[in-house]
Structure formats: C-alpha cells, structure tokens
Design an enzyme around this catalytic site. Structure first.
Site, PDB file in Angstrom:
ATOM      1  N   LEU A  57       0.805  -1.290   0.002  1.00 57.99           N
ATOM      2  CA  LEU A  57      -0.035   0.028  -0.100  1.00 57.99           C
ATOM      3  C   LEU A  57       0.730   1.222   0.112  1.00 57.99           C
ATOM      4  CD1 LEU A  57      -2.664  -0.975   2.455  1.00 57.99           C
ATOM      5  CD2 LEU A  57      -2.995  -1.126   0.183  1.00 57.99           C
ATOM      6  N   GLY A  60       7.877   4.072   2.909  1.00 57.92           N
ATOM      7  CA  GLY A  60       8.384   5.484   3.487  1.00 57.92           C
ATOM      8  C   GLY A  60       9.744   5.000   3.847  1.00 57.92           C
ATOM      9  N   GLY A  63       9.415   2.162   6.845  1.00 60.75           N
ATOM     10  CA  GLY A  63       8.607   1.105   6.903  1.00 60.75           C
ATOM     11  C   GLY A  63       7.692   0.923   5.544  1.00 60.75           C
ATOM     12  N   LYS A  80       2.447  -3.224   8.745  1.00 59.67           N
ATOM     13  CA  LYS A  80       3.517  -2.349   8.878  1.00 59.67           C
ATOM     14  C   LYS A  80       4.795  -3.380   8.888  1.00 59.67           C
ATOM     15  CE  LYS A  80       5.862   2.022   9.730  1.00 59.67           C
ATOM     16  NZ  LYS A  80       5.759   3.027  10.525  1.00 59.67           N
ATOM     17  N   ASP A 171       4.166  14.530  13.026  1.00 60.15           N
ATOM     18  CA  ASP A 171       3.970  14.818  11.586  1.00 60.15           C
ATOM     19  C   ASP A 171       2.444  14.770  11.214  1.00 60.15           C
ATOM     20  OD1 ASP A 171       4.845  15.456   9.221  1.00 60.15           O
ATOM     21  OD2 ASP A 171       5.002  13.382   8.462  1.00 60.15           O
TER      22      ASP A 171
END
Length: 180
Positions: A57, A60, A63, A80, A171
């Site tokens: 999906l 980054g 991960g 994840k 973030d």
C-alpha cells in the site's frame, strides 16, 4: 466520512517512553543488509506470522505497509514492516509506536491488533483503512465547509485521545489522515 490517523506516519512519539527491552540488539538479529533484503523480497503471497501479504500500500523511509489477510480467520488488515534492523533508532521508534498505539482505543484512531517478528523482520498488524487522504477530500469538498469542519473535529478528537494517553503525532498533516 470518518477520519482516522494512523501509526506509522513519520513522527509518532510516546511521551516519557523508555527504550523497550525488545529494542535491544541480539546476536541473532539480522544485520541491515539481511533485513532490507527481506523487505525487498516481500510481495503478494509472502507470509509474516499469521498474515499473507496481498499488496503493498505504501513505503516510507522507516517502513512499508501491506494489505494483508489473516490466514486462519480471513480478516483483512494492514501490516507495517520495519525497514531496518533491531537496535537502531528506527527500531526503537517502531517498538514505541506499537506499544503506544496498542493502548489507544478510539473510533478515530487506527487500532493495532498484534505485533511480531518473522523472517528477521519486525511487523505489526492494524486496521485496514480504505479511503482517501484528508488533503484530497478537502480539495474535492471545498464548498462543503460544514462537512469539512465535522471531519476536522473528528481529527481533533482522535488527536486529543492520543494526547491524553501521552502520545504526540509529530507529523500530523492532511496527507497522514485517512477519511473513510
């Protein structure tokens, strides 16, 4: 639409958290080349713990997130996977993220179901949220100010719950909020 902010957005931080014991490097922990090679080989049909990966999906710096299916129950979720080795700062943050988010129970915060290590890779399973990011929803619904305010109130309630439990999302931005 319901909004949920999710773990794994860069920068979730547990206030006052200490280094978890599981973040301590062990002699049996694969090195960075092994861990990264393991992540690179993941794809549809790969198995991590009780989960079969269906599709990637997103990815980054720290991960990768996969759509997955529990092999016993058939339930779909998101998994994840940490891109890196145990004992690194990223691994410590990953462990803190799991520990902190697993304690949160709120309709506007993604729930973590379980975590583990398989094939030398750390992972956790969480709710699969299908929808659009808040920035895309805001662009598409500019004229619906009341609807957007309701969505932002849900974001605020989820963040408030996280803050009440000592968790700060470092973030938080519309690209890190999913609307269903």
């Amino acid at each position: 639409g319901t909004q949920r902010f999710q773990p794994g957005s860069p920068g979730t931080q547990r206030l006052g958290a200490t280094r978890p014991a599981s973040a301590t490097p062990s002699r049996n922990t694969p090195g960075p080349a092994t861990a990264l090679a393991g992540v690179a080989s993941l794809g549809p049909g790969s198995v991590l713990g009780p989960y079969e990966l269906v599709a990637e999906l997103g990815r980054g710096a720290a991960g990768a997130v996969f759509r997955a299916r529990h092999r016993t129950t058939g339930n779909e979720c998101a998994v994840k996977v940490l891109l890196g080795e145990a004992g690194t700062r990223a691994a410590v943050r990953f462990d803190r993220e799991v520990e902190a988010f697993a304690k949160l129970k709120h309709p506007h915060v993604v729930a973590i179901h379980e975590a583990g290590e398989s094939r030398g890779l750390r992972w956790f399973a969480m709710d699969l949220v299908e929808g659009q990011t808040l920035d895309k929803v805001m662009a598409a619904r500019r004229a619906d100010r009341e609807g957007l305010l309701r969505l932002l109130l849900q974001v605020a309630r989820g963040i408030e719950h996280a803050h009440e439990n000592g968790l700060v999302h470092r973030d938080l931005k519309p690209q890190n909020v999913l609307v269903t």
